[in-house]
Design a protein around this motif. Sequence first.
Motif, PDB file in Angstrom:
ATOM      1  N   ASP A   9       0.803  -1.213   0.000  1.00 59.82           N
ATOM      2  CA  ASP A   9       0.000   0.000   0.000  1.00 59.82           C
ATOM      3  C   ASP A   9       0.844   1.275   0.000  1.00 59.82           C
ATOM      4  O   ASP A   9       0.536   2.223  -0.713  1.00 59.82           O
ATOM      5  N   GLU A  13       0.894   3.957  -2.968  1.00 62.63           N
ATOM      6  CA  GLU A  13       0.523   5.335  -2.653  1.00 62.63           C
ATOM      7  C   GLU A  13       1.563   6.323  -3.195  1.00 62.63           C
ATOM      8  O   GLU A  13       1.198   7.354  -3.762  1.00 62.63           O
ATOM      9  N   THR A  22      -4.293  11.995  -5.071  1.00 63.05           N
ATOM     10  CA  THR A  22      -4.295  12.280  -3.640  1.00 63.05           C
ATOM     11  C   THR A  22      -5.042  11.140  -2.967  1.00 63.05           C
ATOM     12  O   THR A  22      -6.227  10.921  -3.250  1.00 63.05           O
ATOM     13  N   VAL A  23      -4.354  10.403  -2.118  1.00 64.27           N
ATOM     14  CA  VAL A  23      -4.988   9.293  -1.412  1.00 64.27           C
ATOM     15  C   VAL A  23      -5.817   9.870  -0.272  1.00 64.27           C
ATOM     16  O   VAL A  23      -5.304  10.572   0.588  1.00 64.27           O
ATOM     17  N   GLU A  24      -7.103   9.593  -0.301  1.00 64.44           N
ATOM     18  CA  GLU A  24      -8.029  10.112   0.700  1.00 64.44           C
ATOM     19  C   GLU A  24      -8.145   9.193   1.909  1.00 64.44           C
ATOM     20  O   GLU A  24      -8.338   9.652   3.021  1.00 64.44           O
ATOM     21  N   SER A  25      -8.035   7.892   1.681  1.00 60.06           N
ATOM     22  CA  SER A  25      -8.071   6.928   2.770  1.00 60.06           C
ATOM     23  C   SER A  25      -7.461   5.621   2.299  1.00 60.06           C
ATOM     24  O   SER A  25      -7.331   5.379   1.104  1.00 60.06           O
ATOM     25  N   ARG A  26      -7.087   4.815   3.268  1.00 61.04           N
ATOM     26  CA  ARG A  26      -6.547   3.497   2.934  1.00 61.04           C
ATOM     27  C   ARG A  26      -6.809   2.547   4.082  1.00 61.04           C
ATOM     28  O   ARG A  26      -6.951   2.959   5.232  1.00 61.04           O
ATOM     29  N   ASP A  27      -6.880   1.282   3.761  1.00 56.71           N
ATOM     30  CA  ASP A  27      -7.057   0.245   4.760  1.00 56.71           C
ATOM     31  C   ASP A  27      -6.199  -0.946   4.362  1.00 56.71           C
ATOM     32  O   ASP A  27      -6.611  -1.773   3.550  1.00 56.71           O
ATOM     33  N   LEU A  33      -7.054   1.357  -1.386  1.00 54.50           N
ATOM     34  CA  LEU A  33      -6.812   2.788  -1.273  1.00 54.50           C
ATOM     35  C   LEU A  33      -7.958   3.497  -1.966  1.00 54.50           C
ATOM     36  O   LEU A  33      -8.438   3.053  -3.003  1.00 54.50           O
ATOM     37  N   ARG A  34      -8.374   4.610  -1.405  1.00 56.59           N
ATOM     38  CA  ARG A  34      -9.355   5.475  -2.076  1.00 56.59           C
ATOM     39  C   ARG A  34      -8.598   6.738  -2.437  1.00 56.59           C
ATOM     40  O   ARG A  34      -8.032   7.404  -1.568  1.00 56.59           O
TER      41      ARG A  34
END
Length: 67
Positions: A9, A13, A22-27, A33-34
Amino acid sequence: MISVQPGRDEEVERALAVLGATVESRDPRIGYLRAEMPVDRVEDAYLITGVSKVDLDEPLNNRLPEP
């Protein structure tokens, strides 16, 4: 939404940032990745090592319909 192979990840990223994302969120637990990025660069995102799948949610720039 971008599905990422386990443990990649951060690498993905960084590569997305090069594409203007621009990565807004990740898990990392579930490997996604969003990110927000230029639509014309989405196909390039799929070529990043560690990316399994890319799902495009393209915003609509249409006006509201007039009666």
